[in-house]
Design a protein around this motif. Structure first.
Motif, PDB file in Angstrom:
ATOM      1  N   LYS A   1     -24.631  -8.746  -5.518  1.00 19.50           N
ATOM      2  CA  LYS A   1     -23.678  -7.939  -6.280  1.00 19.50           C
ATOM      3  C   LYS A   1     -22.892  -6.946  -5.411  1.00 19.50           C
ATOM      4  N   ALA A   2     -23.585  -6.219  -4.537  1.00 21.36           N
ATOM      5  CA  ALA A   2     -22.868  -5.274  -3.673  1.00 21.36           C
ATOM      6  C   ALA A   2     -21.910  -6.001  -2.736  1.00 21.36           C
ATOM      7  N   GLU A   3     -22.342  -7.158  -2.240  1.00 18.78           N
ATOM      8  CA  GLU A   3     -21.492  -7.930  -1.337  1.00 18.78           C
ATOM      9  C   GLU A   3     -20.251  -8.456  -2.060  1.00 18.78           C
ATOM     10  N   LEU A   4     -20.359  -8.712  -3.361  1.00 19.07           N
ATOM     11  CA  LEU A   4     -19.178  -9.111  -4.135  1.00 19.07           C
ATOM     12  C   LEU A   4     -18.093  -8.043  -4.034  1.00 19.07           C
ATOM     13  N   GLY A   5     -18.492  -6.773  -4.218  1.00 20.13           N
ATOM     14  CA  GLY A   5     -17.523  -5.682  -4.133  1.00 20.13           C
ATOM     15  C   GLY A   5     -16.940  -5.539  -2.747  1.00 20.13           C
ATOM     16  N   ARG A   6     -17.798  -5.610  -1.738  1.00 20.94           N
ATOM     17  CA  ARG A   6     -17.309  -5.481  -0.357  1.00 20.94           C
ATOM     18  C   ARG A   6     -16.348  -6.612  -0.007  1.00 20.94           C
ATOM     19  N   SER A   7     -16.715  -7.828  -0.385  1.00 17.69           N
ATOM     20  CA  SER A   7     -15.849  -8.972  -0.074  1.00 17.69           C
ATOM     21  C   SER A   7     -14.525  -8.892  -0.830  1.00 17.69           C
ATOM     22  N   GLY A   8     -14.586  -8.392  -2.077  1.00 21.51           N
ATOM     23  CA  GLY A   8     -13.356  -8.229  -2.844  1.00 21.51           C
ATOM     24  C   GLY A   8     -12.386  -7.278  -2.169  1.00 21.51           C
ATOM     25  N   VAL A   9     -12.898  -6.165  -1.664  1.00 25.49           N
ATOM     26  CA  VAL A   9     -12.035  -5.203  -0.960  1.00 25.49           C
ATOM     27  C   VAL A   9     -11.494  -5.812   0.322  1.00 25.49           C
ATOM     28  N   GLU A  10     -12.319  -6.572   1.037  1.00 22.92           N
ATOM     29  CA  GLU A  10     -11.832  -7.208   2.261  1.00 22.92           C
ATOM     30  C   GLU A  10     -10.675  -8.166   1.973  1.00 22.92           C
ATOM     31  N   LEU A  11     -10.785  -8.926   0.890  1.00 21.47           N
ATOM     32  CA  LEU A  11      -9.680  -9.811   0.514  1.00 21.47           C
ATOM     33  C   LEU A  11      -8.438  -9.017   0.167  1.00 21.47           C
ATOM     34  N   LEU A  12      -8.633  -7.897  -0.525  1.00 23.68           N
ATOM     35  CA  LEU A  12      -7.503  -7.055  -0.924  1.00 23.68           C
ATOM     36  C   LEU A  12      -6.849  -6.418   0.301  1.00 23.68           C
ATOM     37  N   LEU A  13      -7.654  -5.929   1.241  1.00 23.82           N
ATOM     38  CA  LEU A  13      -7.117  -5.322   2.459  1.00 23.82           C
ATOM     39  C   LEU A  13      -6.278  -6.321   3.243  1.00 23.82           C
ATOM     40  N   ARG A  14      -6.716  -7.546   3.254  1.00 21.03           N
ATOM     41  CA  ARG A  14      -5.961  -8.583   3.965  1.00 21.03           C
ATOM     42  C   ARG A  14      -4.563  -8.707   3.379  1.00 21.03           C
ATOM     43  N   ARG A  15      -4.451  -8.681   2.056  1.00 27.02           N
ATOM     44  CA  ARG A  15      -3.136  -8.763   1.410  1.00 27.02           C
ATOM     45  C   ARG A  15      -2.311  -7.506   1.675  1.00 27.02           C
ATOM     46  N   LEU A  16      -2.953  -6.343   1.596  1.00 25.37           N
ATOM     47  CA  LEU A  16      -2.228  -5.087   1.810  1.00 25.37           C
ATOM     48  C   LEU A  16      -1.724  -4.978   3.244  1.00 25.37           C
ATOM     49  N   ASP A  17      -2.537  -5.380   4.199  1.00 22.05           N
ATOM     50  CA  ASP A  17      -2.119  -5.320   5.604  1.00 22.05           C
ATOM     51  C   ASP A  17      -0.948  -6.245   5.873  1.00 22.05           C
ATOM     52  N   MET A  18      -0.959  -7.421   5.227  1.00 18.33           N
ATOM     53  CA  MET A  18       0.161  -8.341   5.402  1.00 18.33           C
ATOM     54  C   MET A  18       1.441  -7.757   4.833  1.00 18.33           C
ATOM     55  N   GLY A  19       1.302  -7.151   3.643  1.00 19.61           N
ATOM     56  CA  GLY A  19       2.489  -6.561   3.025  1.00 19.61           C
ATOM     57  C   GLY A  19       3.054  -5.420   3.837  1.00 19.61           C
ATOM     58  N   ARG A  20       2.171  -4.573   4.385  1.00 19.86           N
ATOM     59  CA  ARG A  20       2.626  -3.421   5.156  1.00 19.86           C
ATOM     60  C   ARG A  20       3.273  -3.852   6.456  1.00 19.86           C
TER      61      ARG A  20
END
Length: 362
Positions: A315-334
């Motif tokens: 469960k905790a890893e689900l949250g961490r992995s979700g943020v990592e996926l989101l950061l990847r998108r945000l970094d690309m956009g920036r």
């Protein structure tokens, strides 16, 4: 005297020019007007080419320095108020966001019908640059009804513990979920290894996870040649698609165990498992002497009078992995980079063996 719309919009435009980015909610507080009023003013200013609209923010037309754009960066996680299963996922997401210099804002979707959309709107109005979501989707029809508005979101969005169907309009969203088919495999493998051949699944039927568990139990017991001795029931009266309507699948577990001669039960979720184990014992069915029990979720499975063996999704890893996926998108956009391939990540559960399982009684 109330300020005219013209003067108010001029003040908004000036604030946006000075700050580079201004939140709608902050402007409303400063001007002493409603968020709706400021949102309309920003729409007017954007039509006149004086500012740029964003989700919950107004942006200057001039380039914004990186430190200004990043100041107070926040991403949002939207969860249902009754979803205790995701508590660890929220904590994992917060830790990962903080490590990346972001703030995770938690938005609770309370009530039925439309509450998740409202929570998302509030998150975006507050300036969230990305979303983590775990829509309830009590039925497949509810999931399909959400596809259009989720697909229309123009901030990066990651689904947590959800994976849309390939035919849906949101299959291209990043997502991370537990491999619940493997979780069922672990439970059945453990029970079969202890000699159990008659197993009851007492499961929920009000979420995508529940539907996977039910389908996999049927498929995997058949593959093991156990289907004739196995049965599926509803784990509680309120565990079906409509908790307000009596569901004929909500039968008494103790009676089913006695009638079928079952020697083991797999129960989703473990909150329901604690209740059902108490009922088994009240009916004179000893756990694990007469009937072994495996819970699914491992949120509170170790807290009952008999600590329950449980399938434990990460469960905790689900949250961490979700943020990592989101950061990847945000970094690309920036960075102005082209979006990379969509990622659907599956994490394997563990089986935590405790005191509620034992070899089948001969």
């Amino acid at each position: 005297m109330r300020e005219s719309a013209q003067k108010r919009q001029a003040r908004i435009a000036e604030a946006v020019r000075d700050r580079g980015v201004a939140r709608i909610t902050d402007l409303a507080d400063e001007l002493g007007v409603s968020v709706v009023t400021v949102r309309r003013d920003v729409e007017d200013l954007a039509r006149r080419g004086e500012v740029r609209r964003g989700h919950g923010v107004a942006r200057s037309l001039r380039p914004v320095p990186e430190e200004v754009a990043a100041g107070g960066d926040a991403v949002a996680m939207v969860v249902r108020e009754t979803n205790t299963y995701l508590t660890e996922a929220v904590q994992g997401a917060r830790e990962a966001a903080q490590k990346a210099g972001l703030r995770l804002a938690l938005h609770i979707a309370a009530g039925d019908g439309g509450s998740e959309r409202e929570a998302v709107r509030q998150a975006l109005d507050a300036g969230a640059r990305g979303l983590l979501m775990s829509p309830h989707w009590r039925t497949r029809a509810e999931a399909e009804a959400d596809h259009a508005w989720l697909a229309a979101l123009d901030v990066p969005t990651v689904l947590v513990e959800r994976r849309p169907a390939r035919s849906s309009g949101i299959y291209s969203l990043d997502c991370v979920r537990s491999d619940h088919a493997y979780g069922v495999h672990l439970a059945l493998g453990h029970l079969a290894g202890l000699g159990h051949r008659r197993i009851v699944l007492a499961a929920r039927d009000d979420s995508p996870t529940a539907r996977v568990i039910r389908a996999e139990f049927a498929e995997q017991t058949a593959a093991r040649g156990l289907s004739d001795g196995c049965r599926t029931i509803l784990s509680s009266r309120t565990a079906g698609p409509d908790p307000h309507v009596a569901d004929p699948r909500a039968v008494d577990l103790a009676e089913v165990v006695e009638e079928s001669g079952a020697t083991a039960v797999l129960i989703h979720s473990d909150v329901d498992a604690l209740v059902l184990v108490q009922r088994l014992q009240a009916a004179g069915i000893d756990v694990p002497g007469r009937c072994s029990v495996v819970a699914y979720d491992d949120v509170v499975a170790d807290m009952g009078p008999v600590p329950l063996t449980a399938v434990a999704p990460p469960k905790a890893e689900l949250g961490r992995s979700g943020v990592e996926l989101l950061l990847r998108r945000l970094d690309m956009g920036r960075g102005g980079l082209r979006p990379g391939a969509t990622r659907h990540v599956e994490l394997l559960p563990d089986l935590v063996i405790r005191e509620s399982t034992a070899p089948a009684a001969v």
